[in-house]
Design a protein around this motif. Structure first.
Motif, PDB file in Angstrom:
ATOM      1  N   VAL A 176       4.626  20.160  -7.506  1.00 26.54           N
ATOM      2  CA  VAL A 176       5.463  21.207  -8.100  1.00 26.54           C
ATOM      3  C   VAL A 176       4.988  22.558  -7.592  1.00 26.54           C
ATOM      4  CG1 VAL A 176       6.240  19.924 -10.127  1.00 26.54           C
ATOM      5  CG2 VAL A 176       4.096  21.156 -10.227  1.00 26.54           C
ATOM      6  N   TYR A 177       5.940  23.443  -7.369  1.00 26.71           N
ATOM      7  CA  TYR A 177       5.687  24.737  -6.756  1.00 26.71           C
ATOM      8  C   TYR A 177       6.076  25.854  -7.711  1.00 26.71           C
ATOM      9  CZ  TYR A 177       5.458  21.942  -2.527  1.00 26.71           C
ATOM     10  OH  TYR A 177       5.112  21.006  -1.590  1.00 26.71           O
ATOM     11  N   TRP A 178       5.232  26.873  -7.787  1.00 24.48           N
ATOM     12  CA  TRP A 178       5.532  28.059  -8.580  1.00 24.48           C
ATOM     13  C   TRP A 178       6.576  28.875  -7.835  1.00 24.48           C
ATOM     14  CZ3 TRP A 178       4.119  29.522 -13.382  1.00 24.48           C
ATOM     15  CH2 TRP A 178       4.370  30.835 -13.753  1.00 24.48           C
ATOM     16  N   VAL A 179       7.617  29.293  -8.533  1.00 24.97           N
ATOM     17  CA  VAL A 179       8.679  30.126  -7.955  1.00 24.97           C
ATOM     18  C   VAL A 179       9.008  31.265  -8.924  1.00 24.97           C
ATOM     19  CG1 VAL A 179       9.721  28.272  -6.572  1.00 24.97           C
ATOM     20  CG2 VAL A 179      10.518  28.664  -8.912  1.00 24.97           C
ATOM     21  N   GLY A 180       9.653  32.300  -8.412  1.00 18.94           N
ATOM     22  CA  GLY A 180      10.207  33.333  -9.278  1.00 18.94           C
ATOM     23  C   GLY A 180       9.233  34.387  -9.760  1.00 18.94           C
ATOM     24  N   ASP A 181       8.219  34.688  -8.964  1.00 22.69           N
ATOM     25  CA  ASP A 181       7.297  35.786  -9.272  1.00 22.69           C
ATOM     26  C   ASP A 181       6.489  35.539 -10.534  1.00 22.69           C
ATOM     27  OD1 ASP A 181       7.970  37.205  -6.943  1.00 22.69           O
ATOM     28  OD2 ASP A 181       9.727  38.064  -7.899  1.00 22.69           O
ATOM     29  N   ASP A 182       6.261  36.594 -11.363  1.00 22.18           N
ATOM     30  CA  ASP A 182       5.337  36.420 -12.482  1.00 22.18           C
ATOM     31  C   ASP A 182       6.020  35.805 -13.693  1.00 22.18           C
ATOM     32  OD1 ASP A 182       4.997  39.848 -13.762  1.00 22.18           O
ATOM     33  OD2 ASP A 182       6.771  38.667 -13.363  1.00 22.18           O
ATOM     34  N   GLY A 183       5.181  35.200 -14.560  1.00 19.70           N
ATOM     35  CA  GLY A 183       5.703  34.573 -15.755  1.00 19.70           C
ATOM     36  C   GLY A 183       4.715  33.630 -16.396  1.00 19.70           C
ATOM     37  N   ASP A 184       5.201  32.917 -17.396  1.00 17.38           N
ATOM     38  CA  ASP A 184       4.375  32.003 -18.191  1.00 17.38           C
ATOM     39  C   ASP A 184       4.361  30.596 -17.604  1.00 17.38           C
ATOM     40  OD1 ASP A 184       3.795  33.989 -20.041  1.00 17.38           O
ATOM     41  OD2 ASP A 184       5.502  33.475 -21.314  1.00 17.38           O
ATOM     42  N   TRP A 185       3.196  29.975 -17.654  1.00 17.97           N
ATOM     43  CA  TRP A 185       3.023  28.596 -17.180  1.00 17.97           C
ATOM     44  C   TRP A 185       4.018  27.657 -17.866  1.00 17.97           C
ATOM     45  CZ3 TRP A 185      -0.761  26.855 -13.674  1.00 17.97           C
ATOM     46  CH2 TRP A 185      -0.865  25.470 -13.545  1.00 17.97           C
ATOM     47  N   SER A 186       4.289  27.876 -19.130  1.00 19.40           N
ATOM     48  CA  SER A 186       5.136  26.975 -19.920  1.00 19.40           C
ATOM     49  C   SER A 186       6.626  27.120 -19.625  1.00 19.40           C
ATOM     50  CB  SER A 186       4.910  27.226 -21.416  1.00 19.40           C
ATOM     51  OG  SER A 186       5.358  28.533 -21.767  1.00 19.40           O
ATOM     52  N   ASP A 187       7.026  28.043 -18.787  1.00 21.87           N
ATOM     53  CA  ASP A 187       8.437  28.321 -18.514  1.00 21.87           C
ATOM     54  C   ASP A 187       8.922  27.487 -17.320  1.00 21.87           C
ATOM     55  OD1 ASP A 187      10.940  29.361 -17.952  1.00 21.87           O
ATOM     56  OD2 ASP A 187      10.274  31.453 -17.918  1.00 21.87           O
ATOM     57  N   PRO A 188       9.811  26.503 -17.548  1.00 17.23           N
ATOM     58  CA  PRO A 188      10.300  25.667 -16.447  1.00 17.23           C
ATOM     59  C   PRO A 188      11.017  26.455 -15.347  1.00 17.23           C
ATOM     60  CG  PRO A 188      10.904  24.704 -18.563  1.00 17.23           C
ATOM     61  CD  PRO A 188      10.341  26.065 -18.846  1.00 17.23           C
ATOM     62  N   SER A 189      11.446  27.675 -15.644  1.00 15.91           N
ATOM     63  CA  SER A 189      12.118  28.459 -14.599  1.00 15.91           C
ATOM     64  C   SER A 189      11.147  28.923 -13.514  1.00 15.91           C
ATOM     65  CB  SER A 189      12.851  29.661 -15.214  1.00 15.91           C
ATOM     66  OG  SER A 189      11.937  30.637 -15.661  1.00 15.91           O
ATOM     67  N   HIS A 190       9.860  28.646 -13.685  1.00 17.52           N
ATOM     68  CA  HIS A 190       8.877  28.979 -12.651  1.00 17.52           C
ATOM     69  C   HIS A 190       8.369  27.757 -11.899  1.00 17.52           C
ATOM     70  CE1 HIS A 190       8.640  33.231 -13.291  1.00 17.52           C
ATOM     71  NE2 HIS A 190       8.631  33.012 -14.591  1.00 17.52           N
ATOM     72  N   TRP A 191       8.958  26.602 -12.137  1.00 16.62           N
ATOM     73  CA  TRP A 191       8.509  25.390 -11.455  1.00 16.62           C
ATOM     74  C   TRP A 191       9.661  24.771 -10.681  1.00 16.62           C
ATOM     75  CZ3 TRP A 191       3.571  25.200 -11.018  1.00 16.62           C
ATOM     76  CH2 TRP A 191       2.762  25.730 -12.017  1.00 16.62           C
ATOM     77  N   SER A 192       9.374  24.369  -9.453  1.00 16.96           N
ATOM     78  CA  SER A 192      10.364  23.758  -8.575  1.00 16.96           C
ATOM     79  C   SER A 192       9.737  22.535  -7.906  1.00 16.96           C
ATOM     80  CB  SER A 192      10.802  24.761  -7.502  1.00 16.96           C
ATOM     81  OG  SER A 192      11.684  24.150  -6.578  1.00 16.96           O
ATOM     82  N   GLY A 245       9.889  27.300  -2.788  1.00 17.53           N
ATOM     83  CA  GLY A 245      10.996  28.251  -2.770  1.00 17.53           C
ATOM     84  C   GLY A 245      12.308  27.682  -3.256  1.00 17.53           C
ATOM     85  N   GLY A 246      12.288  26.477  -3.803  1.00 23.43           N
ATOM     86  CA  GLY A 246      13.512  25.801  -4.225  1.00 23.43           C
ATOM     87  C   GLY A 246      14.008  26.233  -5.589  1.00 23.43           C
ATOM     88  N   SER A 247      14.981  25.498  -6.078  1.00 26.27           N
ATOM     89  CA  SER A 247      15.583  25.783  -7.380  1.00 26.27           C
ATOM     90  C   SER A 247      14.569  25.557  -8.484  1.00 26.27           C
ATOM     91  CB  SER A 247      16.788  24.868  -7.622  1.00 26.27           C
ATOM     92  OG  SER A 247      17.767  25.093  -6.640  1.00 26.27           O
ATOM     93  N   SER A 248      14.598  26.449  -9.458  1.00 25.84           N
ATOM     94  CA  SER A 248      13.690  26.328 -10.592  1.00 25.84           C
ATOM     95  C   SER A 248      14.225  25.309 -11.583  1.00 25.84           C
ATOM     96  CB  SER A 248      13.514  27.684 -11.272  1.00 25.84           C
ATOM     97  OG  SER A 248      14.752  28.110 -11.817  1.00 25.84           O
ATOM     98  N   GLY A 249      13.438  25.030 -12.603  1.00 23.12           N
ATOM     99  CA  GLY A 249      13.876  24.135 -13.665  1.00 23.12           C
ATOM    100  C   GLY A 249      13.182  22.794 -13.696  1.00 23.12           C
ATOM    101  N   ALA A 250      12.175  22.603 -12.839  1.00 16.88           N
ATOM    102  CA  ALA A 250      11.408  21.352 -12.907  1.00 16.88           C
ATOM    103  C   ALA A 250      10.575  21.370 -14.191  1.00 16.88           C
ATOM    104  CB  ALA A 250      10.493  21.218 -11.694  1.00 16.88           C
ATOM    105  N   CYS A 251      10.254  20.214 -14.692  1.00 18.61           N
ATOM    106  CA  CYS A 251       9.384  20.142 -15.867  1.00 18.61           C
ATOM    107  C   CYS A 251       8.029  20.760 -15.533  1.00 18.61           C
ATOM    108  CB  CYS A 251       9.180  18.692 -16.292  1.00 18.61           C
ATOM    109  SG  CYS A 251      10.674  17.894 -16.896  1.00 18.61           S
ATOM    110  N   ILE A 252       7.367  21.318 -16.538  1.00 20.64           N
ATOM    111  CA  ILE A 252       6.047  21.885 -16.291  1.00 20.64           C
ATOM    112  C   ILE A 252       5.099  20.761 -15.863  1.00 20.64           C
ATOM    113  CG2 ILE A 252       6.431  23.839 -17.837  1.00 20.64           C
ATOM    114  CD1 ILE A 252       4.655  22.447 -19.885  1.00 20.64           C
ATOM    115  N   PRO A 253       4.060  21.103 -15.120  1.00 25.94           N
ATOM    116  CA  PRO A 253       3.169  20.073 -14.574  1.00 25.94           C
ATOM    117  C   PRO A 253       2.467  19.248 -15.651  1.00 25.94           C
ATOM    118  CG  PRO A 253       2.788  22.195 -13.526  1.00 25.94           C
ATOM    119  CD  PRO A 253       3.703  22.439 -14.671  1.00 25.94           C
ATOM    120  N   THR A 254       2.169  17.998 -15.274  1.00 26.99           N
ATOM    121  CA  THR A 254       1.354  17.105 -16.093  1.00 26.99           C
ATOM    122  C   THR A 254       0.087  16.801 -15.314  1.00 26.99           C
ATOM    123  OG1 THR A 254       2.165  15.008 -15.181  1.00 26.99           O
ATOM    124  CG2 THR A 254       3.469  16.017 -16.964  1.00 26.99           C
TER     125      THR A 254
END
Length: 190
Positions: A37-53, A57-66
């Motif tokens: 899983v890749y961090w995307v979308g600049d700064d933010g919270d770890w718990s926010d799926p909009s920062h995981w792809s 550089g892909g689309s956000s919305g992946a589940c947060i890492p396990t």
């Protein structure tokens, strides 16, 4: 995520796509597959799926890492300087790699980091994060590369059968605890 769950009564108890955090009895637990899983979308919270792809550089919305997942912060993670990854929950993952990150990102937050694999920082980043870091792998061959960064909190090595090999100088402002596993200094300064 399951911990301290005890099943009785003769039935078959199954937990699919679940993470076994230990002390579970009477369960058949099947973990989800490993992901990158890749961090995307600049700064933010770890718990926010909009920062995981699932792609750099892909689309956000992946589940947060396990704890089965590798997390990457790369050239597509931060578009400008001053971007902060805020660890706002307890974070579980296998490998963490900042290689290729641009614009001097910052790691900060108050949630504990639980690393079940390797860690790679880069020299061109800021670490303000001062909470405990737990290395929990039960496997040999995990690498730690700090690239001149100092870990500001205490560090715990507690993986039964785990091994961590220093790739360069390792510095921590807090205490370093070796509770389980092997820490191989590899002729590096600790």
């Amino acid at each position: 995520e399951m911990q301290d769950m005890h099943a009785e009564g003769g039935a078959v108890f199954t937990a699919s796509n679940s993470i076994d955090f230990g002390n579970n009895d009477g369960w058949t637990i099947s973990a989800p597959g490993s992901r990158d899983v890749y961090w995307v979308g600049d700064d933010g919270d770890w718990s926010d799926p909009s920062h995981w792809s699932l792609t750099s550089g892909g689309s956000s919305g992946a589940c947060i890492p396990t704890l089965n997942d590798n997390v990457y912060f790369d050239e597509n993670s931060f578009s400008e300087g001053g971007q902060i990854v805020n660890v706002n929950i307890e974070a579980y993952f296998r490998d963490m790699d900042w290689s290729g990150s641009l614009n001097i990102p910052t790691l900060d937050g108050y949630g504990k980091l639980h690393i079940y694999g390797s860690l790679t920082f880069i020299s061109e980043m800021n670490i303000l994060y001062s909470q405990p870091i737990y290395f929990k792998s039960n496997n040999v061959g995990n690498a730690i590369t700090c690239n001149g960064q100092t870990i500001l909190g205490s560090v715990y090595f507690e993986g039964l059968g785990g091994e961590w090999i220093l790739q360069d100088e390792f510095s921590a402002s807090g205490y370093i605890y070796l509770n389980k596993g092997a820490l191989v200094t590899n002729d590096q300064t600790l």
